[in-house]
Design an enzyme around this catalytic site. Sequence first.
Site, PDB file in Angstrom:
ATOM      1  CB  SER A  62      -0.928  -0.057   1.214  1.00 49.47           C
ATOM      2  OG  SER A  62      -2.022   0.795   1.065  1.00 49.47           O
ATOM      3  CG  ASP A  75      -6.171  -2.683  -3.726  1.00 48.96           C
ATOM      4  OD1 ASP A  75      -6.721  -1.869  -2.959  1.00 48.96           O
ATOM      5  OD2 ASP A  75      -5.075  -3.215  -3.489  1.00 48.96           O
ATOM      6  CG  HIS A  83      -5.387  -2.737   0.357  1.00 49.95           C
ATOM      7  ND1 HIS A  83      -4.907  -2.142  -0.792  1.00 49.95           N
ATOM      8  CD2 HIS A  83      -4.721  -2.140   1.388  1.00 49.95           C
ATOM      9  CE1 HIS A  83      -3.995  -1.246  -0.473  1.00 49.95           C
ATOM     10  NE2 HIS A  83      -3.864  -1.222   0.834  1.00 49.95           N
TER      11      HIS A  83
END
Length: 531
Positions: A241, A470, A498
Amino acid sequence: MHTRRTSRPNRSLRTGGALLAAAALLVSACSSGGSSTAATAATAADGASALDALPQATPAALAPFYEQKLTWRNCDIPGFQCATMKAPLDYAKPTEGDVRLAVSRKKATGPGKRLGSLLVNPGGPGGSAVGYVQGYAGIEYPAQVRARYDMVAVDPRGVAGSEPIRCLTGRQMDTYTQTDLTPDDQGEETRLVAAYKRFAEGCGARSPKLLRHVSTVEAARDMDILRAVLGDEKLTYVGASYGTFLGATYAGLFPERVGRLVLDGALDPSLPADRLNQEQTAGFETAFEAFAKDCARRKDCPLGRTPAQVRKNLRALFERLDAKPIPAGDAGGRKLGESLATTGVIAAMYDEGAWPQLRQALTEALRRNDGAGLLALSDSYYERAPDGSYSNLMYANAAVNCLDLPPAYTTPGQVEQALPAFEKASPVFGRALAWASLNCAYWPVRPTGGPHRIEAKGAAPIVVVGTTRDPATPYRWARGLASQLSSARLLTYDGDGHTAYGRGSTCIDSTINTYLLHGTPPTNGKRCSQP
């Protein structure tokens, strides 16, 4: 109330500290000549600046940091060692103060030759990397990876154990998170703006000096000090991320020191904040559509039997809670209003494994007028403890984001003009996420970064991983970053949730393990399907 965040909510430490997306996930850039970095930007052909590499030779003023020796001690977690590392508070003035960073490692277990250190970061910004390595990566990463690498983490400056940014008390944060994010009149709009101002003022009052020095560029430079202190010639790294932006920034600054880098759930650093926010909003809508289809097929879905019914009834629930919050069994008297409910639903979008919990929570709210389940999901998102205290996740998240990029919007009028675009991107979440994009407008510190490209010319192959559905880091961002990095190999996971590594895909995991263990990257464009 949302602030931009990318990592998944902390229901289990495999997710690290996660930050929702609402004001966008800002990506930092090089300093405009301020104190945050000595890197400069060159104008790229498309108009976006490109992050320039730093000189290969370490400046003499930084030698004391690069040559320091860490004193390792046993952590409270068996099998892990902890230490404190120093880095300059201001890289432009390295002799004028330092910041102390929390570091943890679990040494390679064998068998097999040790390959060095594997640094991990779970994202956020604001997620505790030390918590992540101790709670997940150091014990749950594939055994063959842990056998060959020392698993290492450093909490970025301003985060968790590394002189954390502080902004509000627990009670003040409770008030902040309950502020109405979908103002219906001038009074509600005024209260929302006042909440953002109080948050910003709290950060400025409690962390005045550090607040100017928590950019992603500075955190990436800290990682290079750690690399040298650990004795590694090159950096091996897995970032998830926001951790992909941190890792890509490292590659841009130190391309010749790139070892094996995995950037999972990638950000596109070339986008301005308003684009990031709108595209992330669309990402949450894509995830919600997948949830709605799944929910409609299940007997325990309380929202309807078609995806359209699920969407309509969830919006109706939000409107009802906006008008009248419901009891949530909270010892402090908090009730479930629209803002907390929206956060709870968004928290479950990060991982399809949370969908059963979300269905149960929605059932309780709709059929029993009980908001406890959605409140619990919201608390996991904000990392609120049962005693009413909060981790510093949201404070660090805002501090990094607001320093890394200029604000998406600076006035309520600009948000109102953008509302149609946000509501088109997400009929369910768009209005709330548009107003959440105002949170950096009143920040007490001017941003030092801006949108830019990261090319990292001369770097070894870098694996960029994108998941097609995502919610927090839309797949197009992975394609965007991969198109910029000169040595990128794009690995695609056709699935939900995610990030991709360690989430059940044998194809993804074996591909990344092969790269980490043998240095063999995947062919560019390789795709893996959800099991």
